[in-house]
Write a protein that holds these residues in place. Structure first.
Motif, PDB file in Angstrom:
ATOM      1  N   ASP A  68      -3.462  27.804 -13.322  1.00  0.00           N
ATOM      2  CA  ASP A  68      -2.042  27.948 -12.981  1.00  0.00           C
ATOM      3  C   ASP A  68      -1.745  27.229 -11.663  1.00  0.00           C
ATOM      4  OD1 ASP A  68      -1.662  29.461 -15.263  1.00  0.00           O
ATOM      5  OD2 ASP A  68      -1.573  31.381 -14.205  1.00  0.00           O
ATOM      6  N   TRP A  69      -2.657  27.346 -10.685  1.00  0.00           N
ATOM      7  CA  TRP A  69      -2.491  26.660  -9.400  1.00  0.00           C
ATOM      8  C   TRP A  69      -2.492  25.141  -9.595  1.00  0.00           C
ATOM      9  CZ3 TRP A  69      -5.968  23.421  -6.809  1.00  0.00           C
ATOM     10  CH2 TRP A  69      -5.603  23.081  -5.504  1.00  0.00           C
ATOM     11  N   LEU A  70      -3.408  24.643 -10.435  1.00  0.00           N
ATOM     12  CA  LEU A  70      -3.451  23.199 -10.724  1.00  0.00           C
ATOM     13  C   LEU A  70      -2.119  22.713 -11.278  1.00  0.00           C
ATOM     14  CD1 LEU A  70      -6.871  22.375 -12.440  1.00  0.00           C
ATOM     15  CD2 LEU A  70      -6.082  21.653 -10.200  1.00  0.00           C
ATOM     16  N   LYS A  71      -1.553  23.477 -12.222  1.00  0.00           N
ATOM     17  CA  LYS A  71      -0.265  23.088 -12.807  1.00  0.00           C
ATOM     18  C   LYS A  71       0.832  23.091 -11.754  1.00  0.00           C
ATOM     19  CE  LYS A  71      -1.226  24.549 -17.486  1.00  0.00           C
ATOM     20  NZ  LYS A  71      -1.124  25.601 -18.480  1.00  0.00           N
ATOM     21  N   ALA A  72       0.839  24.114 -10.900  1.00  0.00           N
ATOM     22  CA  ALA A  72       1.863  24.211  -9.853  1.00  0.00           C
ATOM     23  C   ALA A  72       1.745  23.044  -8.868  1.00  0.00           C
ATOM     24  CB  ALA A  72       1.737  25.537  -9.115  1.00  0.00           C
TER      25      ALA A  72
END
Length: 69
Positions: free
Chosen positions: A57-61
């Motif tokens: 999720d952090w990578l996508k953000a």
């Protein structure tokens, strides 16, 4: 639980070495990132495990996931 191509259960966590390899950064930088609070981590003794979902999720953000390229 999902499985990888060898039929082994896919871990729900990454190690610090895993995120270093994924991001192409050194271990020291990966430890700093893991300790920064950017994503959920679990400490087991002196080991750090990073939540796979939280990290992804952090990578996508951050716009760093492969799906945005």
């Amino acid at each position: 639980m999902s499985t990888n191509e060898k039929g082994m259960p896919q871990s729900r966590t990454y190690t610090v070495n895993d995120i270093a390899a994924i991001l192409g950064i050194g271990r020291a930088s990966a430890y700093k990132l893991a300790n920064s609070g950017a994503f959920k981590t679990i400490r087991i003794g002196n080991m750090i495990r990073i939540s796979r979902k939280s990290f992804e999720d952090w990578l996508k953000a951050e716009g760093l996931d492969d799906e945005t390229e």
